[in-house]
Design a protein around this motif. Sequence first.
Motif, short mmCIF file in Angstrom:
data_model
loop_
_atom_site.label_atom_id
_atom_site.label_comp_id
_atom_site.label_asym_id
_atom_site.label_seq_id
_atom_site.Cartn_x
_atom_site.Cartn_y
_atom_site.Cartn_z
N GLU A 589 0.86 -1.19 0.00
CA GLU A 589 0.00 0.00 0.00
C GLU A 589 0.89 1.23 0.00
O GLU A 589 2.02 1.18 0.50
CB GLU A 589 -0.90 0.03 1.25
N PRO A 590 0.45 2.35 -0.60
CA PRO A 590 1.29 3.57 -0.64
C PRO A 590 1.73 3.99 0.75
O PRO A 590 0.94 3.95 1.70
CB PRO A 590 0.36 4.61 -1.27
N HIS A 591 2.99 4.35 0.86
CA HIS A 591 3.57 4.78 2.13
C HIS A 591 3.51 6.30 2.29
O HIS A 591 3.23 7.03 1.33
CB HIS A 591 5.01 4.29 2.24
N GLU A 592 3.84 6.77 3.49
CA GLU A 592 3.86 8.20 3.77
C GLU A 592 5.11 8.55 4.58
O GLU A 592 5.75 7.67 5.16
CB GLU A 592 2.62 8.61 4.58
N ILE A 593 5.43 9.83 4.63
CA ILE A 593 6.55 10.29 5.46
C ILE A 593 6.02 11.25 6.51
O ILE A 593 5.34 12.23 6.19
CB ILE A 593 7.63 10.98 4.60
N ASP A 594 6.31 10.95 7.76
CA ASP A 594 5.93 11.82 8.87
C ASP A 594 6.90 13.00 8.91
O ASP A 594 8.06 12.85 9.28
CB ASP A 594 5.99 11.03 10.18
N GLN A 595 6.43 14.19 8.49
CA GLN A 595 7.31 15.36 8.37
C GLN A 595 7.87 15.81 9.73
O GLN A 595 8.92 16.42 9.79
CB GLN A 595 6.55 16.52 7.71
N GLU A 596 7.14 15.49 10.80
CA GLU A 596 7.63 15.88 12.13
C GLU A 596 8.85 15.06 12.53
O GLU A 596 9.75 15.54 13.21
CB GLU A 596 6.51 15.67 13.18
N LYS A 597 8.86 13.81 12.10
CA LYS A 597 9.98 12.93 12.45
C LYS A 597 11.15 13.02 11.46
O LYS A 597 12.29 12.77 11.82
CB LYS A 597 9.50 11.47 12.50
N CYS A 598 10.85 13.36 10.22
CA CYS A 598 11.85 13.27 9.15
C CYS A 598 13.05 14.20 9.43
O CYS A 598 12.89 15.37 9.75
CB CYS A 598 11.22 13.66 7.81
N ILE A 599 14.26 13.62 9.30
CA ILE A 599 15.48 14.42 9.49
C ILE A 599 16.13 14.76 8.15
O ILE A 599 17.24 15.28 8.08
CB ILE A 599 16.50 13.67 10.37
N LYS A 600 15.46 14.45 7.05
CA LYS A 600 15.89 14.81 5.69
C LYS A 600 17.27 14.24 5.35
O LYS A 600 18.10 14.91 4.75
CB LYS A 600 15.88 16.33 5.51
#
Length: 616
Positions: A589-600
């Motif tokens: 299933e399509p995934h997502e990125i939690d912008q609050e957690k993402c460290i880029k």
Amino acid sequence: MKRIQSASELEAYRQECMASRDPQRTVITICAGTGCQAHGCSNVVAAMQQELDKQGLDQVEVKATGCHGFCERGPLVVIHPQGVFYNKVKVEDVPDIIARTVKEGEVIESLLYALPATKEQISLEKDVPFYKLQERIIFGSNGLIDPTSIDDYLAIGGYQALSKALTGMTTDAVLDEVKISGLRGRGGGGFPTGRKWESTRDVDSGVKYVICNADEGDPGAYMDRSLLEGNPHSVIEGMLLGAYAVGATEGYVYVRHEYPLAVANLTMALEAAREMGFLGQNILGSGFNFDIKISRGGGAFVCGESSALIASIEGQVGEPRAKHIHMAESGLWGKPTVLNNVETWANVPVIIDKGAELFRSIGTEGSPGTKIFSLVGKVNNTGLVEVPMGISLREIIFDIGGGIPGGRSFKAVQTGGPSGGCIPEEHLDLQVDFDELDKVGSMMGSGGMIVMDDRTCMVDVAKYFLNFLKGESCGKCTTCREGILRMYEILDKITRGEGELSDLDMLEKLASVVQEASMCGLGKTAPNPVLSTLRYFRDEYLAHINDKKCPAGVCKDLIHFEIDPDACTGCHKCARVCPVDAAHGKKKEPHEIDQEKCIKCGMCYDACKFDAVKII
């Protein structure tokens, strides 16, 4: 070890050395340069010898050599006399190499080099494009000789140039030959070597010095270190010839303490040369006296500058000083001194032995000979390449370097180390020599060449190099100390999305002042990365300032990652590699990125095979 007391004794001993080396004997050469050491080549060397002993093949020789140059593919093994070339060799490959290639003459396909684009496999070293398109008159012997064996050096013609000079040439004749050759210093400035020697020769002094600058501090550059590691006698012989020409009796090699293999091999080579009579009193019975000492540097980049280097040898703080008097008149300990770098010295025996005209037949009118470059960055074949001056950047990067990895496009190449300029695609056909690089805002430097692809942010690149230089500035000049720092702060502000258009004017003004008012080469060239990126990639600066975007997707404050649900297959790869669990979703299933957690960090972007992760 036999002491050689005349040219005739040297020639007789050379014949002995050559006679003991059957050209038809099987010799397995294994690159033992620092790069291959890091890949575990020492274990391969030991395993190879053990396997030969086990199989009773005492007629086969294993030779740990200096750097072969193709560092990307190490550990490297070449089986002579055929020249079978194996790359990325592991200990577990050794029994197969002995059983199939050495004993049966069979080539093992899995160990061959394959062209990046076509996957065509190549079995012989001479046919590998990385080597085939080079002209290795200085670096080529690295892959053939054991650097700890003076007999190996003698067998390939070592100290022949010294013998020729001491027995058949006056000091003036040696100097004239170097002047006619047009050799220019390979350390960066490109000053004519013969003229430098002549200035020192003309000073009336009973004490003179020659110095080898082995303080190679450019990030990613290791040509000089590899020459010292792999062929130290060529540098010693060059210094001997220079000392003979200018009338020096003592020399120094200033080498970084953090180059242990280079120091070890050079120390061994000096001891061997001394024992055989190539250093010391009455060399080859000529009455010429000369010896060399090693001076270890602490690793300060600024000590590559001539006056700082001399201060360091003298035991003072390694800071540049104003050059009101040329080093040719007052250098080390206030005496006339010649300073050249490792590669320059290594060229001298070739010039004296083969002749200046042959040397001039290679390269360009203004920059004769070859140049060794450290080809690194976003290029398939990284390593050390020796090419004739005048070759184009395109030939180096695409024909020898194999082009850009991953099908990405070329963006720029930086030449000349951290103080060099970034050259864009429109100048890929530029002929590489001292003068042409200068015309496009870069420089030869010591030979660093960093390739960048379309995912390189040029503002970030300029900031990276200024960060290095502000840390390496000795701080003596206000313009260098404060100017580089202020330029770095402005670049940092731009990469954080806080830049203003007026910052670009300030950068150019600061660059001009730093160039004009700094005392040494570090300050005078430090603005080059900024000026060249402003000249060729100004639109990227404007995108950071006006649009608050980083077109290359590098500056973390200006980007974020998202997943395209239409492209995502739910393979879960991004979630597995994410170090902070920001990428998530159910399988298939399509995934997502939690912008609050993402460290880029970009690991999800690099891992995704479906181009579903986007840099926004």
